[in-house]
Motif scaffolding. Structure first.
Motif, short mmCIF file in Angstrom:
data_model
loop_
_atom_site.label_atom_id
_atom_site.label_comp_id
_atom_site.label_asym_id
_atom_site.label_seq_id
_atom_site.Cartn_x
_atom_site.Cartn_y
_atom_site.Cartn_z
N PRO A 171 19.08 -11.85 53.27
CA PRO A 171 18.92 -13.23 53.73
C PRO A 171 17.57 -13.35 54.47
O PRO A 171 17.28 -12.57 55.36
N THR A 172 16.75 -14.29 54.04
CA THR A 172 15.43 -14.46 54.66
C THR A 172 14.91 -15.87 54.44
O THR A 172 15.33 -16.55 53.51
N THR A 173 14.00 -16.26 55.34
CA THR A 173 13.30 -17.54 55.15
C THR A 173 11.83 -17.28 54.85
O THR A 173 11.08 -18.20 54.59
N GLU A 174 11.42 -16.01 54.89
CA GLU A 174 10.02 -15.66 54.68
C GLU A 174 9.64 -15.66 53.20
O GLU A 174 8.47 -15.84 52.85
N HIS A 175 10.58 -15.40 52.30
CA HIS A 175 10.29 -15.35 50.87
C HIS A 175 11.16 -16.35 50.12
O HIS A 175 12.23 -16.74 50.58
N VAL A 176 10.68 -16.74 48.98
CA VAL A 176 11.42 -17.68 48.12
C VAL A 176 12.70 -17.00 47.63
O VAL A 176 12.66 -15.84 47.21
N PRO A 177 13.84 -17.67 47.70
CA PRO A 177 15.07 -17.08 47.18
C PRO A 177 14.89 -16.70 45.70
O PRO A 177 14.30 -17.43 44.93
N GLY A 178 15.39 -15.51 45.37
CA GLY A 178 15.26 -15.03 43.99
C GLY A 178 13.99 -14.24 43.74
O GLY A 178 13.70 -13.88 42.62
N SER A 179 13.25 -13.93 44.80
CA SER A 179 12.05 -13.11 44.63
C SER A 179 12.33 -11.68 45.12
O SER A 179 13.26 -11.44 45.88
N VAL A 180 11.49 -10.76 44.68
CA VAL A 180 11.65 -9.35 45.04
C VAL A 180 11.24 -9.15 46.50
O VAL A 180 10.16 -9.56 46.90
N MET A 181 12.12 -8.54 47.28
CA MET A 181 11.85 -8.27 48.70
C MET A 181 11.46 -6.81 48.92
O MET A 181 10.65 -6.50 49.77
N GLN A 182 12.08 -5.92 48.16
CA GLN A 182 11.86 -4.49 48.33
C GLN A 182 12.06 -3.79 46.99
O GLN A 182 12.94 -4.15 46.22
N VAL A 183 11.22 -2.78 46.72
CA VAL A 183 11.35 -2.00 45.49
C VAL A 183 11.96 -0.65 45.86
O VAL A 183 11.36 0.12 46.60
N VAL A 184 13.16 -0.38 45.36
CA VAL A 184 13.85 0.89 45.64
C VAL A 184 13.34 1.96 44.67
O VAL A 184 13.05 3.08 45.08
N ALA A 185 13.21 1.62 43.38
CA ALA A 185 12.71 2.55 42.38
C ALA A 185 12.04 1.75 41.27
O ALA A 185 12.53 0.68 40.88
N ALA A 186 10.93 2.27 40.77
CA ALA A 186 10.22 1.62 39.67
C ALA A 186 11.05 1.72 38.40
O ALA A 186 11.87 2.62 38.23
N GLY A 187 10.82 0.79 37.48
CA GLY A 187 11.49 0.82 36.19
C GLY A 187 10.51 1.29 35.12
O GLY A 187 9.32 1.46 35.37
N TYR A 188 11.02 1.48 33.92
CA TYR A 188 10.20 1.94 32.81
C TYR A 188 10.66 1.28 31.52
O TYR A 188 11.85 1.02 31.33
N VAL A 189 9.71 1.01 30.63
CA VAL A 189 10.00 0.53 29.28
C VAL A 189 9.39 1.51 28.29
O VAL A 189 8.37 2.14 28.57
N ILE A 190 10.05 1.66 27.15
CA ILE A 190 9.49 2.47 26.07
C ILE A 190 9.23 1.51 24.92
O ILE A 190 10.14 0.92 24.38
N ARG A 191 7.96 1.34 24.61
CA ARG A 191 7.47 0.33 23.67
C ARG A 191 8.00 -1.04 24.09
O ARG A 191 7.60 -1.56 25.09
N ASP A 192 8.94 -1.63 23.36
CA ASP A 192 9.46 -2.94 23.74
C ASP A 192 10.90 -2.90 24.23
O ASP A 192 11.54 -3.92 24.40
N ARG A 193 11.40 -1.69 24.50
CA ARG A 193 12.78 -1.55 24.97
C ARG A 193 12.80 -1.06 26.41
O ARG A 193 11.96 -0.27 26.82
N LEU A 194 13.79 -1.53 27.14
CA LEU A 194 13.96 -1.12 28.53
C LEU A 194 14.54 0.28 28.59
O LEU A 194 15.58 0.56 28.00
N LEU A 195 13.85 1.17 29.30
CA LEU A 195 14.32 2.54 29.48
C LEU A 195 15.18 2.61 30.74
O LEU A 195 16.26 3.18 30.75
N ARG A 196 14.66 2.00 31.82
CA ARG A 196 15.40 1.91 33.07
C ARG A 196 14.87 0.71 33.84
O ARG A 196 13.66 0.54 33.98
N PRO A 197 15.76 -0.16 34.35
CA PRO A 197 15.27 -1.32 35.09
C PRO A 197 14.73 -0.90 36.47
O PRO A 197 15.15 0.11 37.03
N ALA A 198 13.78 -1.69 36.98
CA ALA A 198 13.30 -1.47 38.34
C ALA A 198 14.41 -1.89 39.30
O ALA A 198 14.99 -2.97 39.15
N MET A 199 14.73 -1.04 40.26
CA MET A 199 15.80 -1.34 41.20
C MET A 199 15.19 -1.99 42.43
O MET A 199 14.31 -1.39 43.08
N VAL A 200 15.62 -3.21 42.71
CA VAL A 200 14.98 -4.01 43.75
C VAL A 200 15.99 -4.68 44.67
O VAL A 200 17.15 -4.86 44.31
#
Length: 197
Positions: A154-183
Motif C-alpha cells: 500500500p502506497t501513495t508514492e507510486h501509481v497503483p499497479g506499478s512495480v515497487m520492488q524486484v525480488v528476482a529478474a525474469g528471463y525469456v527464451i526467444r519469444d517464450r517466457l522461461l521465468r517471470p520476474a518476481m516483483v
C-alpha cells in the motif's frame, strides 16, 4: 532437389497419369449415345478421384509444414530445461555480489572480480542461446505476461499497479517466457470512510 519439389512432382505426375488414363479410353459413338449414364458416372468418378487426390496432397503438405515447425521449435527451445536450472546459479551469483560490503579488503578484491566476470560470462552465454533477462525497473507498469506479483505494497508514492520492488529478474527464451520476474506491486491506499454524521 528438395523433398518438397520431389513430392510436388510426384503428385503432379500421378494427377496427369489419372487424367491420361480416363481420357485415353475411347468410346464409340454408339457407346456414347447409349451410355450417357456410364459416361456421367465415369466423369463423376474422375472428379471424385481428383478431389480426393487434391485433398491428400494438401494434407501431406500440412503434415510436412507441421513437422518442419516442430523440428524448428525443438531446435530453438531444446535448452529450455537446462537454462531454467542455470537461472538458479545466476540468481545465487547476483545475491552473493549484492551482499558484498562497500569496502572490499584487498585480499578479496580478486575473488569478487572473478565472481563478477563469471556472472557476466554466464549472461553472455544466455544471450548467445536466445535467453534474455527481464529486469523491470521500479515504477514500471506491471505486465502479467512477464511479471509475477509476489506481494502488494500500500502506497501513495507510486501509481497503483506499478512495480515497487524486484525480488528476482525474469528471463525469456526467444519469444517464450522461461521465468517471470518476481516483483512487489504498488497498491493504492485504502480510503478511510467518514463514519461521523
Amino acid at each position: 532437389m528438395s523433398q518438397e519439389n520431389k513430392t510436388n512432382e510426384q503428385a503432379e505426375e500421378q494427377e496427369a497419369k489419372l487424367e491420361q488414363e480416363f481420357t485415353a479410353e475411347e468410346f464409340s459413338p454408339e457407346e456414347l449415345a447409349g451410355g450417357g449414364d456410364e459416361v456421367a458416372a465415369l466423369k463423376a468418378e474422375v472428379a471424385n478421384l481428383k478431389d480426393r487426390l487434391l485433398r491428400t496432397m494438401a494434407e501431406t503438405e500440412n503434415v510436412r509444414r507441421r513437422a518442419e515447425k516442430d523440428k524448428a521449435d525443438a531446435s530453438a527451445y531444446a535448452v529450455t530445461n537446462f537454462a531454467r536450472d542455470m537461472l538458479n546459479i545466476s540468481d545465487n551469483m547476483r545475491r552473493a555480489l549484492d551482499t558484498m560490503p562497500e569496502e572490499i579488503p584487498a585480499d578479496l578484491k580478486a575473488f569478487v572480480d572473478g565472481i563478477e566476470m563469471t556472472e557476466r560470462e554466464l549472461l553472455n552465454i544466455f544471450e548467445r542461446h536466445g535467453i534474455k533477462k527481464v529486469d523491470p525497473k521500479v515504477g514500471e507498469k506491471f505486465d502479467h505476461k512477464v511479471h509475477q506479483a509476489m506481494f502488494e505494497v500500500p502506497t501513495t508514492e507510486h501509481v497503483p499497479g506499478s512495480v515497487m520492488q524486484v525480488v528476482a529478474a525474469g528471463y525469456v527464451i526467444r519469444d517464450r517466457l522461461l521465468r517471470p520476474a518476481m516483483v512487489g506491486v504498488a497498491k493504492g491506499e485504502v480510503q478511510k470512510v467518514d463514519t461521523e454524521v
